[in-house]
Design a protein around this motif. Structure first.
Motif, short mmCIF file in Angstrom:
data_model
loop_
_atom_site.label_atom_id
_atom_site.label_comp_id
_atom_site.label_asym_id
_atom_site.label_seq_id
_atom_site.Cartn_x
_atom_site.Cartn_y
_atom_site.Cartn_z
N ARG A 298 -1.11 13.97 -3.33
CA ARG A 298 -2.56 13.75 -3.31
C ARG A 298 -2.92 12.38 -3.89
NH1 ARG A 298 -6.65 14.01 -6.71
NH2 ARG A 298 -5.31 14.60 -8.45
N LEU A 299 -2.31 12.03 -5.03
CA LEU A 299 -2.61 10.74 -5.65
C LEU A 299 -2.16 9.58 -4.76
CD1 LEU A 299 -1.62 11.51 -9.35
CD2 LEU A 299 -3.92 11.35 -8.37
N SER A 300 -1.01 9.74 -4.10
CA SER A 300 -0.53 8.70 -3.21
C SER A 300 -1.49 8.51 -2.04
CB SER A 300 0.86 9.06 -2.69
OG SER A 300 1.31 8.10 -1.76
N ARG A 301 -1.99 9.63 -1.51
CA ARG A 301 -2.94 9.52 -0.41
C ARG A 301 -4.21 8.81 -0.86
NH1 ARG A 301 -3.54 14.44 0.11
NH2 ARG A 301 -1.76 14.81 1.47
N GLU A 302 -4.72 9.17 -2.03
CA GLU A 302 -5.94 8.54 -2.53
C GLU A 302 -5.72 7.05 -2.82
OE1 GLU A 302 -7.16 10.75 -5.91
OE2 GLU A 302 -7.80 12.51 -4.74
N GLU B 68 7.19 24.15 -10.97
CA GLU B 68 6.55 22.95 -11.54
C GLU B 68 6.78 21.73 -10.64
OE1 GLU B 68 6.74 20.29 -15.65
OE2 GLU B 68 7.69 22.26 -15.55
N LEU B 69 7.98 21.64 -10.06
CA LEU B 69 8.28 20.54 -9.15
C LEU B 69 7.39 20.59 -7.92
CD1 LEU B 69 10.02 18.15 -8.21
CD2 LEU B 69 11.66 19.81 -7.31
N VAL C 135 0.84 -1.18 0.00
CA VAL C 135 0.00 0.00 0.00
C VAL C 135 0.88 1.23 0.00
CG1 VAL C 135 -1.72 1.31 1.28
CG2 VAL C 135 -1.86 -1.17 1.20
N PRO C 136 0.70 2.18 -0.94
CA PRO C 136 1.54 3.37 -0.94
C PRO C 136 1.29 4.21 0.29
CG PRO C 136 -0.23 3.58 -2.54
CD PRO C 136 -0.27 2.16 -2.03
N VAL C 137 2.34 4.59 0.96
CA VAL C 137 2.24 5.39 2.16
C VAL C 137 2.46 6.84 1.79
CG1 VAL C 137 3.17 5.82 4.45
CG2 VAL C 137 3.03 3.48 3.59
N ASP C 138 1.55 7.68 2.23
CA ASP C 138 1.65 9.10 1.91
C ASP C 138 2.59 9.76 2.89
OD1 ASP C 138 1.18 11.60 0.93
OD2 ASP C 138 -0.55 11.94 2.24
N GLU D 89 0.75 17.13 -6.36
CA GLU D 89 -0.16 16.21 -7.06
C GLU D 89 0.18 14.76 -6.72
OE1 GLU D 89 -3.27 15.14 -9.72
OE2 GLU D 89 -2.74 16.96 -8.61
N VAL D 90 1.50 14.44 -6.69
CA VAL D 90 1.90 13.07 -6.32
C VAL D 90 1.46 12.74 -4.91
CG1 VAL D 90 3.91 11.63 -5.83
CG2 VAL D 90 3.82 12.96 -7.93
#
Length: 408
Positions: free
Chosen positions: A204-208, A194-195, A5-8, A201-202
């Motif tokens: 947020r996506l990792s959390r989701e 941009e970074l 599971v990806p950990v945020d 964004e990364v």
């Protein structure tokens, strides 16, 4: 939480010195230009006051003009250069003022032309490259114009002309270098912004993704433990209810089994809440846990259940043991609820490369190509895939066989 599971993790974040245009290398190190221009101003004023030829009034005027150039830079020009967001017209106004003051100073005192070492970099930092080259070439002719105005113009030109040629060549090269630094600084500032946006964004996506994976894990755990336990409870209570008016001893036996199932289900619930391994594995080996599942099925139903193990299962990783136990529980629940089987056999084969679990019954079977609303087989296949394993199902009129293979 499972390892897959990806950990945020909280983003490191960029410091104030790294963030945006106001924090790039150009802005952080611009104070060096201030120091350079300040030293140049002091040197030019000292040179103007130290000459013998101009009158005191002329020295005062030249000093005033040089001071106005410095003040014009501090009040108006510096902000234009540092921000790099002002309109081109503002930059042209600043350079026009500097050039006008420089021309006036050189007309009074030719040595003021040394201010070109300060003005030329400002021109390239403010104007577009083509405009800057044109302006610097023009202002570099000021020493030549001042030499022509001298009484002994020929002798002075012999000395000044080579210097004018040298500065005319050197200034565009210096200006191109300055423009390159400014462009690189702007690009790095844009990349940093941009970074930052990408990092947010990364995150947020990792959390989701973590939330979704954890929900799927909890759904599979609840289905494989609590839901199956409640199914057994319902079956046992219904069986006891049907025996109340007849064989009371048999009804009591069903109720005792229901009570034991409820206690085991409570243990599973507590283990699930605590994030621990299945309670059945917490009190024994995988082999013992599977035997208890087989014995429970034989006690609760008339289905004849057998179990055999080939190889040594004691050395299996915990994640593999959990997967195989859940597969047994799900397969036996399907046999109990849907198969109408009279016998079921379970075989666990463990060798040096893999562990293979095979559950076969003699029930009516089902159409494996037909979509199902159930979560059982989907959850089994998902668990097997997560650890690099596979699930195969074969079903027909002679029964159903479920086989789970997991690498060691």
């Amino acid at each position: 939480m499972p390892a897959d599971v990806p950990v945020d993790q909280p983003p490191r974040g960029l410091s104030a010195g790294e963030r945006g245009t106001g924090g790039d290398a150009w802005t952080r190190w611009f104070w060096l230009w201030d120091v350079y221009l300040g030293i140049g101003y002091v040197a030019l004023v000292a040179m103007a006051l130290g000459t013998d030829e101009p009158t005191p009034a002329a020295k005062a005027v030249v000093t005033a003009l040089l001071s106005l150039m410095a003040a014009w830079y501090v009040v108006f020009g510096r902000r234009t250069i540092v921000s790099r967001r002002e309109s081109p017209a503002r930059g042209r106004i600043f350079i026009a003022g500097e050039v006008a003051l420089l021309v006036a100073a050189v007309a009074i005192e030719p040595s003021a032309a040394f201010a070109l070492f300060a003005v030329c970099p400002l021109v390239f930092m403010t104007l577009r490259l083509v405009e800057a080259v044109a302006v610097t070439v023009a202002i570099n002719l000021l020493p030549l114009a001042a030499a022509i105005m001298e009484e002994d113009a020929g002798q002075v030109l012999a000395v000044v002309a080579p210097l004018v040629l040298l500065t005319a060549v050197f200034s565009p090269l210096l200006g191109a270098w300055i423009h390159r630094i400014v462009a690189q600084s702007a690009e790095r500032g844009a990349l940093i912004r941009e970074l930052e946006a990408s990092r947010g964004e990364v995150s947020r996506l990792s959390r989701e993704a973590g939330v979704a994976a954890e929900r799927a894990r909890l759904a599979a755990e609840i289905h494989d433990t609590l839901a199956q336990g409640f199914t057994s409870l319902v079956t046992l209570v219904q069986a006891a209810e049907s025996e109340l008016d007849g064989d009371r001893d048999k009804a009591r036996r069903h109720l005792r089994l229901a009570a034991r199932t409820a206690r085991e289900n409570l243990g599973e619930a507590r283990a699930l809440v605590a994030g621990l391994m299945p309670s059945a594995l917490g009190t024994g080996s995988l082999d013992e846990a599977i035997r208890r599942q087989v014995e429970r099925l034989a006690e609760e139903t008339p289905i004849q259940a057998t179990y055999r193990v080939e190889g040594e299962s004691a050395g299996l990783p915990t994640v593999t043991e959990v997967l195989l136990l859940r597969a047994v529980q799900e397969a036996l629940t399907n046999v109990r609820k849907h198969s109408g089987a009279s016998a079921v056999s379970i075989c666990l084969r463990v060798d040096g490369s893999a562990a293979v679990l095979r559950v076969a019954d003699d029930g009516t079977g089902f159409d494996i190509t037909r979509p199902s609303d159930g979560f059982g087989l989907v959850g089994m296949r998902s668990r097997a895939t997560q650890v690099g394993g596979s699930l195969s199902v074969h079903s027909g009129a002679s029964g159903t066989t479920v086989e789970v293979e997991v690498p060691r």
